[in-house]
Design a protein around this motif. Structure first.
Motif, PDB file in Angstrom:
ATOM      1  N   THR A  17       0.834  -1.202   0.000  1.00 32.55           N
ATOM      2  CA  THR A  17       0.000   0.000   0.000  1.00 32.55           C
ATOM      3  C   THR A  17       0.869   1.253   0.000  1.00 32.55           C
ATOM      4  O   THR A  17       0.624   2.210  -0.757  1.00 32.55           O
ATOM      5  CB  THR A  17      -0.948  -0.031   1.213  1.00 32.55           C
ATOM      6  OG1 THR A  17      -1.739  -1.224   1.125  1.00 32.55           O
ATOM      7  CG2 THR A  17      -1.871   1.164   1.235  1.00 32.55           C
ATOM      8  N   ASP A  39      -7.335  -4.518  -2.688  1.00 37.64           N
ATOM      9  CA  ASP A  39      -7.193  -5.469  -1.565  1.00 37.64           C
ATOM     10  C   ASP A  39      -8.506  -5.429  -0.790  1.00 37.64           C
ATOM     11  O   ASP A  39      -8.595  -4.919   0.326  1.00 37.64           O
ATOM     12  CB  ASP A  39      -6.002  -5.041  -0.696  1.00 37.64           C
ATOM     13  CG  ASP A  39      -5.616  -6.095   0.336  1.00 37.64           C
ATOM     14  OD1 ASP A  39      -6.324  -7.108   0.443  1.00 37.64           O
ATOM     15  OD2 ASP A  39      -4.619  -5.890   1.035  1.00 37.64           O
ATOM     16  N   ASN A  44      -6.782  -1.130   3.279  1.00 36.59           N
ATOM     17  CA  ASN A  44      -6.384  -0.056   4.198  1.00 36.59           C
ATOM     18  C   ASN A  44      -5.741   1.132   3.519  1.00 36.59           C
ATOM     19  O   ASN A  44      -5.251   2.036   4.177  1.00 36.59           O
ATOM     20  CB  ASN A  44      -5.533  -0.569   5.374  1.00 36.59           C
ATOM     21  CG  ASN A  44      -4.323  -1.352   4.918  1.00 36.59           C
ATOM     22  OD1 ASN A  44      -3.808  -1.102   3.832  1.00 36.59           O
ATOM     23  ND2 ASN A  44      -3.860  -2.274   5.738  1.00 36.59           N
ATOM     24  N   ASP A 117      -3.536  -1.772  -5.880  1.00 40.26           N
ATOM     25  CA  ASP A 117      -2.986  -2.258  -4.612  1.00 40.26           C
ATOM     26  C   ASP A 117      -3.611  -3.631  -4.373  1.00 40.26           C
ATOM     27  O   ASP A 117      -4.827  -3.747  -4.251  1.00 40.26           O
ATOM     28  CB  ASP A 117      -3.362  -1.275  -3.498  1.00 40.26           C
ATOM     29  CG  ASP A 117      -2.742  -1.642  -2.169  1.00 40.26           C
ATOM     30  OD1 ASP A 117      -1.901  -2.554  -2.121  1.00 40.26           O
ATOM     31  OD2 ASP A 117      -3.118  -1.003  -1.164  1.00 40.26           O
TER      32      ASP A 117
HETATM   33 MG    MG Z   1      -1.961  -3.075   2.060  1.00 34.98          MG
END
Ligand code: MG
Ligand code: ADP
Length: 238
Positions: A17, A39, A44, A117
């Motif tokens: 990330t 993801d 996140n 991501d």
């Molecule tokens: Mg991550």
């Protein structure tokens, strides 16, 4: 023509990330960049990009009775278009991961570079689809043999779907660590390219606490320099 990169690794916590947002900001100097938090189970990116309270997220685009437009989940941040994903387990369970294909296709029509991501482990549709949908993978590894071994499996999977390797980002490299040997091994197995060796950096942790990508929080940090170098080495096709 758009080029899509999946930022991937064998295990969680390697810095995917962090790398996605850093590479995105570096590439945004020259290209229209869209970053997607693909993801979907352990999302996140929103915390790293100050989007904790985003109203509409990727999850809303992946549910069956979709009442959100793709553009509703796009936030202009840090010179990029950012599509965060929500953190609710119920939403993840309600989501149809296959819809990511359409979302990515729609976003691809309107950008130069897509960065996905990606989830860590293989094994489920939601985990592998970002790698399958990408043109190339960026593998984020720690400079250790076990991490390299994990990354090789991701690469093998990617190649079986026709996704090429852009190269490896070695992350969290400590000052006393010499990455030459592992980089040489990685070079032999990962299409010859080490994109960068990113140092362990307090600024990376501080950036996350601030809800900002590293390149926004500490553009002069050596880790930021390393990510800019990696972005240049990607040699994005025009
Ligand atoms: Mg991550
Ligand atoms: P992943 O997405 O692969 O799970 P993250 O990018 O969320 O990994 O990083 C995991 C944790 O490691 C975060 O807390 C992040 O701040 C920290 N981290 C990542 N890269 C570095 C680095 N180069 N130096 C220090 N901390 C880092």
């Amino acid at each position: 023509m758009v080029e899509a990169f999946a930022v991937a690794s064998g295990k969680g916590g390697t810095g995917k990330t962090t790398s996605t947002l850093a590479l995105g900001m570096a590439l945004a100097e020259d290209y229209d960049v869209t970053v997607i938090d693909a993801d979907t189970g352990m999302a996140n990116l929103l915390f790293h990009a100050g989007l904790d309270d985003a109203d509409v997220t990727l999850h809303d685009l992946l549910v069956d009775e979709r009442d959100a437009a793709v553009s509703d989940a796009v936030y202009e941040r840090f010179g990029m278009s950012v599509v965060p994903c929500g953190t609710s387990l119920a939403a993840f369970e309600a989501a149809d991961p296959g819809r990511l294909r359409d979302v990515v296709a729609e976003l691809a029509a309107d950008t130069d570079v897509l960065l996905l991501d990606s989830p860590a482990a293989l094994g489920s549709k939601s985990a592998v689809l970002p790698v399958v949908l990408a043109d190339r993978i960026v593998v984020v590894l720690q400079p250790t043999v076990p991490s390299l071994s994990d990354g090789l499996k991701v690469q093998e999977y990617a190649h079986s779907y026709g996704t090429d390797t852009a190269g490896v980002v070695f992350n969290r490299v400590r000052p006393d660590e010499n990455v030459d040997k592992i980089a040489e091994q990685a070079g032999r197995y990962f299409g010859g390219q080490t994109l960068a060796s990113v140092p362990e950096s307090d600024a990376v942790r501080a950036a996350r606490r601030e809800g900002k990508p590293l390149l926004a929080h500490a553009p002069e940090d050596p880790a930021a320099d390393a990510f800019r170098e990696a972005a240049a080495r990607l040699d994005v096709r025009d």
